[in-house]
Design a protein around this motif. Structure first.
Motif, PDB file in Angstrom:
ATOM      1  N   ASN A 135      32.136  37.751  35.385  1.00  0.00           N
ATOM      2  CA  ASN A 135      32.313  37.315  36.834  1.00  0.00           C
ATOM      3  C   ASN A 135      33.351  38.260  37.363  1.00  0.00           C
ATOM      4  N   ASN A 136      33.439  38.481  38.886  1.00  0.00           N
ATOM      5  CA  ASN A 136      34.488  39.243  39.495  1.00  0.00           C
ATOM      6  C   ASN A 136      35.064  38.268  40.603  1.00  0.00           C
ATOM      7  N   GLU A 137      36.254  38.724  41.070  1.00  0.00           N
ATOM      8  CA  GLU A 137      36.832  37.799  42.093  1.00  0.00           C
ATOM      9  C   GLU A 137      35.878  37.451  43.076  1.00  0.00           C
ATOM     10  N   SER A 138      36.086  36.255  43.693  1.00  0.00           N
ATOM     11  CA  SER A 138      35.199  35.883  44.725  1.00  0.00           C
ATOM     12  C   SER A 138      35.942  35.647  45.824  1.00  0.00           C
ATOM     13  N   PRO A 139      35.517  36.311  46.990  1.00  0.00           N
ATOM     14  CA  PRO A 139      36.384  36.157  48.316  1.00  0.00           C
ATOM     15  C   PRO A 139      36.074  34.769  49.002  1.00  0.00           C
ATOM     16  N   MET A 140      37.130  34.091  49.566  1.00  0.00           N
ATOM     17  CA  MET A 140      37.137  33.012  50.463  1.00  0.00           C
ATOM     18  C   MET A 140      36.651  33.768  51.964  1.00  0.00           C
ATOM     19  N   ASN A 141      38.003  33.702  52.812  1.00  0.00           N
ATOM     20  CA  ASN A 141      37.587  34.312  54.063  1.00  0.00           C
ATOM     21  C   ASN A 141      37.839  35.915  54.501  1.00  0.00           C
TER      22      ASN A 141
ATOM     23  N   PRO B 139      38.590  39.944  51.771  1.00  0.00           N
ATOM     24  CA  PRO B 139      38.350  40.548  50.387  1.00  0.00           C
ATOM     25  C   PRO B 139      39.121  39.977  49.343  1.00  0.00           C
ATOM     26  N   ALA B 140      40.655  39.985  50.132  1.00  0.00           N
ATOM     27  CA  ALA B 140      41.782  39.672  49.141  1.00  0.00           C
ATOM     28  C   ALA B 140      42.173  38.216  48.890  1.00  0.00           C
ATOM     29  N   ASN B 141      41.560  37.594  49.576  1.00  0.00           N
ATOM     30  CA  ASN B 141      41.767  36.154  49.531  1.00  0.00           C
ATOM     31  C   ASN B 141      40.756  35.241  48.773  1.00  0.00           C
ATOM     32  N   VAL B 142      41.177  35.116  47.739  1.00  0.00           N
ATOM     33  CA  VAL B 142      39.904  34.763  46.738  1.00  0.00           C
ATOM     34  C   VAL B 142      40.260  33.231  45.966  1.00  0.00           C
ATOM     35  N   TYR B 143      39.046  32.692  45.696  1.00  0.00           N
ATOM     36  CA  TYR B 143      38.995  31.456  44.914  1.00  0.00           C
ATOM     37  C   TYR B 143      39.659  31.844  43.517  1.00  0.00           C
ATOM     38  N   PRO B 144      39.739  30.551  42.842  1.00  0.00           N
ATOM     39  CA  PRO B 144      40.272  30.642  41.361  1.00  0.00           C
ATOM     40  C   PRO B 144      39.163  31.313  40.739  1.00  0.00           C
ATOM     41  N   PHE B 145      39.474  32.270  39.769  1.00  0.00           N
ATOM     42  CA  PHE B 145      38.840  33.210  39.142  1.00  0.00           C
ATOM     43  C   PHE B 145      38.027  32.010  37.989  1.00  0.00           C
ATOM     44  N   ARG B 146      36.570  32.354  38.114  1.00  0.00           N
ATOM     45  CA  ARG B 146      35.861  31.695  36.996  1.00  0.00           C
ATOM     46  C   ARG B 146      35.177  32.497  36.384  1.00  0.00           C
ATOM     47  N   GLN B 147      35.356  32.899  35.231  1.00  0.00           N
ATOM     48  CA  GLN B 147      34.561  33.850  34.197  1.00  0.00           C
ATOM     49  C   GLN B 147      33.243  33.147  34.101  1.00  0.00           C
ATOM     50  N   ASP B 148      32.232  34.012  33.929  1.00  0.00           N
ATOM     51  CA  ASP B 148      30.811  33.793  33.449  1.00  0.00           C
ATOM     52  C   ASP B 148      30.945  33.015  31.774  1.00  0.00           C
ATOM     53  N   SER B 149      30.420  31.892  31.981  1.00  0.00           N
ATOM     54  CA  SER B 149      30.327  31.223  30.637  1.00  0.00           C
ATOM     55  C   SER B 149      29.737  31.957  29.441  1.00  0.00           C
TER      56      SER B 149
END
Ligand SMILES: [Mn+2]
Ligand SMILES: [Mn+2]
Lengths: 462, 462
Positions: free
Chosen positions: B28-34, B36-46
């Motif tokens: 997985n990659n960083e996931s943007p909120m509002n 590109p640089a403001n991201v949700y907590p990173f969650r790797q693919d299981s």
């Protein structure tokens, strides 16, 4: 949600700034963590919120400039959905609350855009940053996802930036709600920080605090005894006596307006004499910068003035030398202060960053510098009444940067590398407040969070 | 991160299950909120975590089955990055820790895949659920993002499901770490819940608790006085005396293994007599279901047994009538228990849900029912030693569903609609634990969180 007139007025002023064609707004969708149904907290797109007010996923909207029509595209929940989700308001009623009478199904959007494209009408869209919306744009516009950025509408971006940059009184009230949450987080931190705990043991509680107050965080909190690491999402360090914690965080109000405040706190509750001296230099720079803020001044000049006050402080510490104006013009201070003084703040903590800093922070009169440090300034242009900006100078001792510069003896006429050695493990200090540009000057927003050395020590000693 | 041998062994067993071609894994990659640089907590693919162990964004990996090669694709941080982020471990060293010697640049992945495609070699990939990875697959495979689902590799899915379904001892230890966090959240809830507070005032603190313990949440917490609303992310209600709170939450350990526990708690600290009766029916069903769990039994049969015990309880309350077996076979109980008894749990709280419930919860011997209620069962197939499953029966009074069924007089031989009227505002009750299927039976995982009426009241009265 604001009053219906707010949204109608915002859209009206947007229409006045655009010539012809279709303005296309994509709301955000749910964002998956580790499988499609396990989603992050929903965050609506800020421009969608600004013009359409609706805070739910899977919406789009258009303004048809030629026919003066406004349409929201979305779907009501089915009876089956309602069994699982409880009673839900009708989309038509929600749209009426923001002054929109025409509601169509999501499935109609592609058709609507296709017909407009067939007639050769321009489709204005903003830079997409969510990949699901890139795929949607690819589908409805026929432009490959990775090429979309070449087709965004600059006039649309500029019109949105012009409107969103100037905050109304009702927006300031919302920002101050976000700052109420921010205040409570900081005061809680001052009470909880003590040696022997891991950073996350406190920062976890602080994140929960934002939610228990009905809000959230406007960005991932920085809580670190390594303040000199500027991009640091980790909170695994042990807090030890003698260290400083940089706490940079902002509450987000239920309306999604942001706060963004930084304080630097001594783990033990008391600053050392060395820490006090560096702290005082940062505080002086912040105070001087805030005093300059008024309509008509360029924020770049405020940044440079802050840099000069920092340089003066660093000279007094024996870490810099030579003529202050020359040092700052050359960029020597950027060893200690490599980032910009601040940024716009509103519905986004870095307001409208998705639309491009070249439109938000710069304009035809103010172009970005390429000098190390100054190049990172997010906001440089002339301030106007109604802007909300952050003011956040800092002094950092970044071992990797010191080593790089020392190897090339960079700016050796301005920097005392020998003296610097004993500061190698100092860490960093930043102080940040959020400031409204008023008719005559400026106002620091939110309830005062102590930032004088005595004020912080008084709370932390209790 | 587990020992190097764990990852090598997992990949070895995967290779033994696949014939030829390339196995492609996208992290997985960083996931943007509002923006590109403001991201949700990173969650790797299981699945990426399971086979490659690396918990950072922007990685991919391949197993070349024909040449028996393993390659990780990713990029080291630049010197410029390190100035902002502090010292970073080298990707080559991280990969060595999980037994991978070959590391290539991210930019090489497209080329690698293109060459394999040119040779006509099969490229096996799993169903993408992150839209950025859909765009990446579109770019490197030349398949339109919205068609990718038609090209996923079923043999690859089946092999991954077979391996990940059976948990090793070291995985169970990690699940129990997640359950330690879950335990602390539930115990804290029992202490904090009281009339007069809003749900978010407590749930916010509980979310913070997970983080202050060094973990996170495995899914968005359900904390609601409207337990009958099964999909309910909102926590805005006032908690009042006489109401029940359904708290369904799971800690996530730093290793990303999940917990998932539900308790139903009286706001006042004491259950009413009516609540006790319904509660006892749910608890009996849960106890009966757990007692049945052992290798070789079909989880659908456990579900149906739980449904029968619930139906018995509902008969005793006068809400259902007639023959219990007939009622459950017809699906009449689903008015009160419309969801499934449980699901697999592991690195995902609904383990491997991204790979498809038809492969995780069903197989060639066990096909999904279309009956209302039973159709929602996520897991139906035969249990094996090493599976971890949740057991979570519930009884809910869903006004919208009651009205729908009553209008058509659905199952009127099994349901006493008249008697139901007085339960219309009862809400809902669910009780959930996580259970390991052992060689001979099963074991409830984690420290015991009180679920008997007396146990809960004893803690809440303090
Ligand atoms: Mn800031
Ligand atoms: Mn569950």
């Amino acid at each position: 949600m604001f009053n219906i007139e707010t949204y109608k007025d915002r859209r009206q002023r947007l229409k006045e700034r655009m010539k012809d064609g279709i303005l296309l707004f994509l709301g955000n969708n749910e964002s998956p963590m580790n499988y499609p149904a396990n989603v992050y907290p929903f965050r609506q797109d800020s421009t969608f919120l600004y013009f359409w007010g609706l805070d739910q996923p899977a919406l789009a909207a258009v303004i048809d400039l030629d026919q003066d029509k406004e349409i929201i595209f979305g779907d009501d929940f089915s009876v089956d959905d309602i069994v699982w989700m409880g009673p839900q308001p009708k989309l038509h009623d929600l749209c009426a609350q923001v002054g929109v009478q025409t509601v169509k199904s999501s499935a109609d959007l592609a058709n609507f855009i296709f017909r407009a494209l067939q007639k050769g009408r321009p489709i204005h869209f903003l830079p997409p940053y969510r990949h699901d919306n890139m795929i949607k744009l690819q589908e409805i516009l026929g432009i490959r996802a990775d090429y979309l950025k070449n087709y965004v509408s600059v006039p649309f971006i500029k019109a949105v930036v012009e409107l969103r940059s100037v905050k109304s009184e009702e927006e300031i009230i919302e920002i101050e709600k976000a700052l109420d949450i921010t205040y409570q987080i900081h005061l809680e931190a001052m009470k909880l920080i003590r040696p022997g705990l891991k950073e996350y043991e406190i920062s976890g509680v602080l994140k929960g605090k934002a939610m228990s107050l009905g809000g959230s965080l406007s960005f991932p909190m920085i809580f670190s005894v390594h303040g000199e690491i500027l991009h640091n999402p980790h909170q695994l360090n042990l807090m030890e006596k003698g260290q400083l914690v940089v706490l940079d965080c902002g509450g987000e109000a239920p309306s999604h307006y942001a706060g963004d405040i930084t304080r630097t706190l001594p783990v033990s509750g008391k600053f050392s004499e060395e820490q006090k001296a560096v702290y005082q230099a940062v505080l002086s720079a912040q105070t001087a910068a805030i005093e300059m803020i008024q309509p008509g001044i360029r924020f770049r000049d405020v940044h440079l003035e802050a840099a000069k006050v920092l340089t003066l402080g660093l000279k007094e510490l024996g870490l810099m030398k030579g003529n202050i104006d020359d040092a700052v013009q050359a960029g020597a201070h950027a060893l200690f202060f490599p980032h910009g003084l601040g940024h716009m703040m509103g519905l986004d903590v870095h307001d409208m960053e998705d639309l491009g800093e070249e439109y938000v922070g710069y304009d035809e009169h103010t172009k970005r510098s390429s000098q190390f440090g100054l190049a990172n300034l997010r906001l440089a242009r002339e301030l106007k009444s109604g802007f909300v900006v952050t003011v956040e100078p800092g002094i950092y001792f970044i071992p990797q940067l010191i080593d790089l510069w020392q190897q090339e003896q960079k700016f050796k006429d301005f920097i005392n590398y020998d003296k610097l050695e004993s500061y190698r493990h100092f860490g960093g200090i930043r102080i940040e407040d959020d400031v409204l540009v008023t008719e005559n000057g400026c106002r620091i927003l939110g309830k005062l969070i102590p930032k004088r050395i005595e004020g912080i020590e008084a709370i932390m000693q209790k």
